[in-house]
Design a protein around this motif. Structure first.
Motif, PDB file in Angstrom:
ATOM      1  N   GLN A  38     -36.382 -22.876 -54.345  1.00 43.56           N
ATOM      2  CA  GLN A  38     -36.699 -24.170 -55.007  1.00 43.56           C
ATOM      3  C   GLN A  38     -37.593 -24.686 -53.638  1.00 43.56           C
ATOM      4  O   GLN A  38     -37.923 -26.145 -53.793  1.00 43.56           O
ATOM      5  N   GLY A  39     -38.074 -24.151 -52.800  1.00 40.85           N
ATOM      6  CA  GLY A  39     -38.940 -24.689 -51.673  1.00 40.85           C
ATOM      7  C   GLY A  39     -38.388 -24.621 -50.274  1.00 40.85           C
ATOM      8  O   GLY A  39     -39.285 -24.305 -49.413  1.00 40.85           O
ATOM      9  N   GLY A  40     -37.099 -24.542 -50.185  1.00 36.74           N
ATOM     10  CA  GLY A  40     -36.442 -24.478 -48.969  1.00 36.74           C
ATOM     11  C   GLY A  40     -36.978 -25.663 -47.982  1.00 36.74           C
ATOM     12  O   GLY A  40     -37.771 -26.507 -48.323  1.00 36.74           O
ATOM     13  N   GLY A  41     -36.670 -25.534 -46.586  1.00 35.25           N
ATOM     14  CA  GLY A  41     -36.867 -26.566 -45.541  1.00 35.25           C
ATOM     15  C   GLY A  41     -36.285 -27.923 -45.772  1.00 35.25           C
ATOM     16  O   GLY A  41     -35.377 -28.276 -46.965  1.00 35.25           O
ATOM     17  N   GLY A  42     -36.335 -28.777 -44.747  1.00 35.99           N
ATOM     18  CA  GLY A  42     -35.818 -30.079 -44.953  1.00 35.99           C
ATOM     19  C   GLY A  42     -34.326 -30.071 -44.463  1.00 35.99           C
ATOM     20  O   GLY A  42     -33.951 -29.402 -43.838  1.00 35.99           O
ATOM     21  N   ARG A  43     -33.532 -30.994 -45.292  1.00 31.50           N
ATOM     22  CA  ARG A  43     -32.322 -30.984 -45.034  1.00 31.50           C
ATOM     23  C   ARG A  43     -31.465 -30.902 -46.374  1.00 31.50           C
ATOM     24  O   ARG A  43     -31.713 -31.432 -47.725  1.00 31.50           O
ATOM     25  N   LEU A  44     -30.343 -30.252 -46.281  1.00 32.43           N
ATOM     26  CA  LEU A  44     -29.535 -29.953 -47.499  1.00 32.43           C
ATOM     27  C   LEU A  44     -28.300 -31.101 -47.204  1.00 32.43           C
ATOM     28  O   LEU A  44     -27.586 -30.848 -46.393  1.00 32.43           O
ATOM     29  N   HIS A  45     -27.912 -31.911 -48.357  1.00 28.85           N
ATOM     30  CA  HIS A  45     -26.875 -32.927 -48.257  1.00 28.85           C
ATOM     31  C   HIS A  45     -25.904 -32.567 -48.956  1.00 28.85           C
ATOM     32  O   HIS A  45     -26.086 -32.078 -50.284  1.00 28.85           O
ATOM     33  N   VAL A  46     -24.680 -32.154 -48.432  1.00 29.98           N
ATOM     34  CA  VAL A  46     -23.519 -31.562 -49.119  1.00 29.98           C
ATOM     35  C   VAL A  46     -22.364 -32.909 -49.487  1.00 29.98           C
ATOM     36  O   VAL A  46     -21.897 -33.395 -48.131  1.00 29.98           O
ATOM     37  N   ALA A 155      -7.685 -34.178 -58.906  1.00 30.55           N
ATOM     38  CA  ALA A 155      -8.703 -34.988 -58.133  1.00 30.55           C
ATOM     39  C   ALA A 155     -10.115 -34.979 -59.132  1.00 30.55           C
ATOM     40  O   ALA A 155     -10.581 -36.091 -58.896  1.00 30.55           O
ATOM     41  N   ASP A 156      -9.956 -34.417 -60.053  1.00 30.28           N
ATOM     42  CA  ASP A 156     -11.499 -33.858 -60.748  1.00 30.28           C
ATOM     43  C   ASP A 156     -12.615 -33.944 -59.655  1.00 30.28           C
ATOM     44  O   ASP A 156     -13.670 -34.670 -59.796  1.00 30.28           O
ATOM     45  N   ALA A 157     -12.196 -33.168 -58.622  1.00 36.11           N
ATOM     46  CA  ALA A 157     -13.362 -33.219 -57.363  1.00 36.11           C
ATOM     47  C   ALA A 157     -14.465 -32.505 -57.852  1.00 36.11           C
ATOM     48  O   ALA A 157     -14.602 -31.587 -58.677  1.00 36.11           O
ATOM     49  N   VAL A 158     -15.638 -32.996 -57.089  1.00 36.81           N
ATOM     50  CA  VAL A 158     -16.902 -32.231 -57.530  1.00 36.81           C
ATOM     51  C   VAL A 158     -17.715 -32.366 -56.140  1.00 36.81           C
ATOM     52  O   VAL A 158     -17.871 -33.356 -55.202  1.00 36.81           O
ATOM     53  N   VAL A 159     -18.445 -31.293 -55.932  1.00 41.17           N
ATOM     54  CA  VAL A 159     -19.337 -31.167 -54.762  1.00 41.17           C
ATOM     55  C   VAL A 159     -20.639 -31.118 -55.233  1.00 41.17           C
ATOM     56  O   VAL A 159     -21.137 -30.342 -55.987  1.00 41.17           O
ATOM     57  N   THR A 160     -21.708 -31.906 -54.624  1.00 42.38           N
ATOM     58  CA  THR A 160     -23.039 -31.847 -54.894  1.00 42.38           C
ATOM     59  C   THR A 160     -23.894 -31.430 -53.790  1.00 42.38           C
ATOM     60  O   THR A 160     -23.869 -32.113 -52.776  1.00 42.38           O
ATOM     61  N   LEU A 161     -24.801 -30.360 -53.916  1.00 43.96           N
ATOM     62  CA  LEU A 161     -25.458 -30.293 -52.727  1.00 43.96           C
ATOM     63  C   LEU A 161     -27.084 -30.437 -53.233  1.00 43.96           C
ATOM     64  O   LEU A 161     -27.205 -29.665 -54.403  1.00 43.96           O
ATOM     65  N   THR A 162     -27.422 -31.292 -52.511  1.00 43.75           N
ATOM     66  CA  THR A 162     -28.801 -31.724 -52.612  1.00 43.75           C
ATOM     67  C   THR A 162     -29.941 -31.204 -51.583  1.00 43.75           C
ATOM     68  O   THR A 162     -29.848 -31.763 -50.525  1.00 43.75           O
ATOM     69  N   PRO A 163     -30.811 -30.407 -52.020  1.00 47.19           N
ATOM     70  CA  PRO A 163     -31.749 -29.839 -51.087  1.00 47.19           C
ATOM     71  C   PRO A 163     -32.916 -30.908 -51.114  1.00 47.19           C
ATOM     72  O   PRO A 163     -33.284 -31.686 -52.036  1.00 47.19           O
TER      73      PRO A 163
END
Length: 225
Positions: A38-46, A155-163
């Motif tokens: 996907q390109g890599g680099g920068g910040r991954l926000h979890v 909890a219907d929990a969800v994790v979103t990892l945004t590169p």
């Protein structure tokens, strides 16, 4: 390990580059996605978030809500991560013990300030420095219940990892948790040729069991926050 966790790090700078509005959902049938492609680099926000009242379809609130619905009792849920660096150093980033990590220095990931009041509507947030992928061997993102009953099923929990570049990656905690108080959510792995995210959604009873399941090899003692 020679890493100073005594101070909470300042919020890292936002990653550069466009972010796709599409979304990748990791499931049992498609459990892994490549960040490198996907390109890599920068910040991954979890980000870890949940629906306070799944049955009614109410909007999501902060994942550290102290009250999980009427009459269910207060809980304190934490987002955290185990890390292993390429030089062999390993450890944990979590609010427990004030081990908030560092974005610009080892271990190249940091946790946002812990919210024990449930006031934050954005859930809990972890940041991984993708510009330092060569320094990172693997990261295991997990969540645990610090206080209160084990209520992952509700909890219907969800994790979103945004590169910084590429589509957001979603992992839903949709497996039956039973009485387990901890969940391994996603494993970030550097194979040398690729940096990938794999869905785990594996429930265990605590830190020692999590460590054993993933062969991290840390020594655990009781802590507080």
């Amino acid at each position: 390990m020679g890493i100073d966790y005594s101070k909470r790090p300042a919020a890292p700078p936002a990653g550069s580059g466009p972010v796709s509005l599409s979304k990748v959902t990791l499931t049992k049938s498609t459990p892994t996605v490549s960040l490198s492609k996907q390109g890599g680099g920068g910040r991954l926000h979890v980000n870890l978030n949940w629906n306070q009242n799944p049955a009614s379809g109410a909007p999501k609130g902060g994942f550290l809500k102290r009250v999980l619905g009427a009459g269910s009792g207060g809980i304190d849920l934490d987002l955290a991560a185990l890390f292993e660096l390429s030089d062999g150093r390993s450890g944990v980033v979590q609010a427990l013990g004030n081990a908030f990590g560092s974005f610009d220095a080892a271990p190249f990931l940091n946790l946002d300030a812990d919210d024990r009041t449930g006031a934050a509507v954005g859930g809990e947030n972890l940041y991984v420095n993708l510009n330092q992928i060569a320094q990172i061997r693997r990261v295991l993102v997990f969540a645990f219940i610090y206080e209160g009953v084990a209520s992952f099923d509700q909890a219907d929990a969800v994790v979103t990892l945004t590169p910084a570049q590429g589509a957001p990656i979603e992992v839903r905690l949709d497996e039956q948790a039973g009485g387990s108080r901890m969940c391994a959510i996603a494993l970030l792995t550097n194979t040398g040729n690729d940096f990938s995210v794999s869905r785990e959604v594996r429930y265990v009873s605590g830190h020692r069991e999590l460590d054993k399941a993933y062969a991290w090899g840390l020594n655990w003692t009781a802590g507080s926050k």
